[in-house]
Design a protein around this motif. Structure first.
Motif, PDB file in Angstrom:
ATOM      1  N   ILE A 100       1.220  -1.294   0.149  1.00  0.00           N
ATOM      2  CA  ILE A 100      -0.311   0.322   0.197  1.00  0.00           C
ATOM      3  C   ILE A 100       0.859   1.240  -0.095  1.00  0.00           C
ATOM      4  O   ILE A 100       1.733   1.553   1.339  1.00  0.00           O
ATOM      5  CB  ILE A 100      -0.660   0.133   1.394  1.00  0.00           C
ATOM      6  N   PRO A 101       1.055   2.544  -0.967  1.00  0.00           N
ATOM      7  CA  PRO A 101       1.936   3.413  -1.252  1.00  0.00           C
ATOM      8  C   PRO A 101       1.519   4.069  -0.311  1.00  0.00           C
ATOM      9  O   PRO A 101       0.050   4.350   0.371  1.00  0.00           O
ATOM     10  CB  PRO A 101       1.869   3.482  -2.615  1.00  0.00           C
ATOM     11  N   ASP A 102       2.187   4.525   0.608  1.00  0.00           N
ATOM     12  CA  ASP A 102       2.206   5.712   1.410  1.00  0.00           C
ATOM     13  C   ASP A 102       1.620   7.232   0.967  1.00  0.00           C
ATOM     14  O   ASP A 102       1.870   7.673  -0.383  1.00  0.00           O
ATOM     15  CB  ASP A 102       3.920   6.883   1.735  1.00  0.00           C
ATOM     16  N   GLU A 103       0.543   7.915   1.662  1.00  0.00           N
ATOM     17  CA  GLU A 103      -0.200   9.142   1.210  1.00  0.00           C
ATOM     18  C   GLU A 103       0.734  10.174   1.940  1.00  0.00           C
ATOM     19  O   GLU A 103       0.660  10.423   2.630  1.00  0.00           O
ATOM     20  CB  GLU A 103      -1.588   9.034   1.831  1.00  0.00           C
ATOM     21  N   PRO A 104       0.563  11.213   1.517  1.00  0.00           N
ATOM     22  CA  PRO A 104       1.759  12.288   1.349  1.00  0.00           C
ATOM     23  C   PRO A 104       0.284  13.180   2.654  1.00  0.00           C
ATOM     24  O   PRO A 104      -0.782  13.339   2.670  1.00  0.00           O
ATOM     25  CB  PRO A 104       1.665  13.000   0.856  1.00  0.00           C
ATOM     26  N   ALA A 105       0.623  13.866   3.395  1.00  0.00           N
ATOM     27  CA  ALA A 105       0.093  13.975   4.989  1.00  0.00           C
ATOM     28  C   ALA A 105      -0.197  15.493   3.923  1.00  0.00           C
ATOM     29  O   ALA A 105      -0.375  15.929   3.587  1.00  0.00           O
ATOM     30  CB  ALA A 105       0.454  13.999   6.252  1.00  0.00           C
TER      31      ALA A 105
END
Length: 69
Positions: free
Chosen positions: A64-69
């Motif tokens: 699962i790709p990290d989502e930018p905050a």
């Protein structure tokens, strides 16, 4: 466990772990229906199955790709 960040490599490892998990499920159910089954062997198989479940969860999380905050 896995050194590569390559999604294809992670997916291959995930498939192998899922297969082993299913195989252990069959082995556990087969052993548990036998009269006089080996409790220690059954506990070891169940422990290994839980370890595989944790490893599968970690690999699924890695896909699962990290989502930018």
């Amino acid at each position: 466990m896995i050194d590569s960040d390559d999604p294809a490599e992670i997916a291959r490892r995930l498939a192998a772990l899922r297969l082993e998990h299913r195989d252990l499920d069959v082995a556990i159910s087969g052993l548990s229906i036998l009269a006089g089954h080996d409790d220690l062997a059954l506990k070891r198989l169940k422990r290994r199955k839980l370890q595989l479940k944790d490893a599968i969860a970690r690999l699924e999380s890695a896909l699962i790709p990290d989502e930018p905050a």
